[in-house]
Design a protein around this motif. Structure first.
Motif, short mmCIF file in Angstrom:
data_model
loop_
_atom_site.label_atom_id
_atom_site.label_comp_id
_atom_site.label_asym_id
_atom_site.label_seq_id
_atom_site.Cartn_x
_atom_site.Cartn_y
_atom_site.Cartn_z
N VAL A 1 -2.11 -3.71 -10.07
CA VAL A 1 -1.86 -2.38 -9.53
C VAL A 1 -3.21 -1.68 -9.54
O VAL A 1 -3.76 -1.41 -10.60
N ASN A 2 -3.76 -1.43 -8.35
CA ASN A 2 -5.06 -0.78 -8.23
C ASN A 2 -4.83 0.66 -7.76
O ASN A 2 -4.29 0.89 -6.68
N LEU A 3 -5.24 1.60 -8.59
CA LEU A 3 -5.09 3.02 -8.28
C LEU A 3 -6.40 3.51 -7.67
O LEU A 3 -7.44 3.48 -8.33
N VAL A 4 -6.34 3.96 -6.43
CA VAL A 4 -7.53 4.43 -5.73
C VAL A 4 -7.52 5.96 -5.78
O VAL A 4 -6.59 6.59 -5.26
N THR A 5 -8.54 6.54 -6.41
CA THR A 5 -8.59 7.98 -6.60
C THR A 5 -9.12 8.68 -5.36
O THR A 5 -9.79 8.08 -4.52
N ARG A 6 -8.79 9.97 -5.28
CA ARG A 6 -9.29 10.79 -4.17
C ARG A 6 -10.78 10.97 -4.34
O ARG A 6 -11.29 11.13 -5.44
N ILE B 1 0.86 -1.19 0.00
CA ILE B 1 0.00 0.00 0.00
C ILE B 1 0.89 1.23 0.00
O ILE B 1 1.71 1.42 0.91
N LEU B 2 0.75 2.07 -1.01
CA LEU B 2 1.49 3.32 -1.11
C LEU B 2 0.51 4.46 -0.95
O LEU B 2 -0.54 4.48 -1.60
N THR B 3 0.82 5.42 -0.10
CA THR B 3 -0.06 6.57 0.12
C THR B 3 0.57 7.82 -0.47
O THR B 3 1.73 7.82 -0.89
N ALA B 4 -0.19 8.90 -0.46
CA ALA B 4 0.28 10.16 -1.03
C ALA B 4 1.57 10.64 -0.38
O ALA B 4 2.38 11.33 -1.01
N LEU C 1 -0.47 11.74 -10.28
CA LEU C 1 -0.42 11.26 -8.90
C LEU C 1 -1.21 12.14 -7.94
O LEU C 1 -1.63 11.67 -6.88
N ASN C 2 -1.44 13.40 -8.29
CA ASN C 2 -2.20 14.29 -7.42
C ASN C 2 -3.66 13.87 -7.32
O ASN C 2 -4.37 14.29 -6.41
N GLN C 3 -4.13 13.05 -8.24
CA GLN C 3 -5.52 12.58 -8.23
C GLN C 3 -5.68 11.28 -7.45
O GLN C 3 -6.79 10.78 -7.31
N LEU C 4 -4.57 10.72 -6.96
CA LEU C 4 -4.63 9.42 -6.30
C LEU C 4 -4.54 9.55 -4.79
O LEU C 4 -3.74 10.32 -4.26
N GLU C 5 -5.36 8.75 -4.12
CA GLU C 5 -5.32 8.68 -2.66
C GLU C 5 -4.28 7.65 -2.22
O GLU C 5 -3.50 7.88 -1.30
N ARG C 6 -4.30 6.49 -2.90
CA ARG C 6 -3.33 5.44 -2.58
C ARG C 6 -3.18 4.51 -3.78
O ARG C 6 -3.99 4.52 -4.70
N ILE C 7 -2.13 3.70 -3.72
CA ILE C 7 -1.85 2.69 -4.74
C ILE C 7 -1.74 1.35 -4.03
O ILE C 7 -1.00 1.23 -3.06
N GLU C 8 -2.48 0.36 -4.51
CA GLU C 8 -2.42 -0.99 -3.96
C GLU C 8 -1.75 -1.89 -4.99
O GLU C 8 -2.17 -1.93 -6.14
#
Length: 158
Positions: free
Chosen positions: A149-154, A52-55, A123-130
């Motif tokens: 790779v699941n990109l979770v948006t803000r 899990i990667l966060t902003a 990347l500014n539109q992403l909350e986290r990356i799974e």
């Protein structure tokens, strides 16, 4: 077809052994009862935790999505030029077209087995990356051979 003496002896031995085992219950295998614990959550179905990667991992650093992913073990990226050019990801050596890229759980780039351009994401539109390496949770289907790779948006506030 002519039977050889060795084959005949083998068949006779197998017949004699099966007759001995059938009459003796000491050959039966008994297994101890096991308990299965059902745990809630998608991660428990897979058996491994996702990365899990966060902003906080990318804010203020001027990195692309591929750059952020490439800093972790088992993930390689390929860039076909400078910033904003076509970039792809490979997980554990599996080709980029076999890695499933999703946005909020919705798969991208499934037509013709093509790789998704990671250089097109802000990347500014992403909350986290799974990142799921290897085994893929059932919720993502079977298209992610190498991982997901699941990109979770803000979420929009207001």
């Amino acid at each position: 077809m002519r039977a050889t003496p060795a084959l005949f002896l083998l068949m006779a031995f197998a017949t004699a052994m099966s007759a001995d085992i059938a009459g003796d219950s000491s050959y039966l295998l008994t297994l101890a009862p096991t308990q299965v614990h059902a745990q809630a959550g998608l991660l428990d179905q897979v058996g491994q935790e996702p990365l899990i990667l966060t902003a906080a991992d990318w804010e203020g650093q001027g990195l692309s999505l591929a750059d952020v992913l490439a800093t972790h073990a088992g993930i390689q990226t390929r860039r076909m030029g400078g910033m904003g050019s076509f970039q792809s990801v490979s997980i554990r050596g599996v080709a980029a077209n076999k890695v499933l890229i999703c946005v909020d759980g919705v798969p991208l780039g499934e037509s013709h087995g093509s790789a998704v351009n990671l250089g097109a994401f802000d990347l500014n539109q992403l909350e986290r990356i799974e990142v799921y390496k290897g085994q893929v949770p059932a919720a993502f289907g079977s298209n992610g051979l190498g991982g997901v790779v699941n990109l979770v948006t803000r979420k929009k506030v207001g």
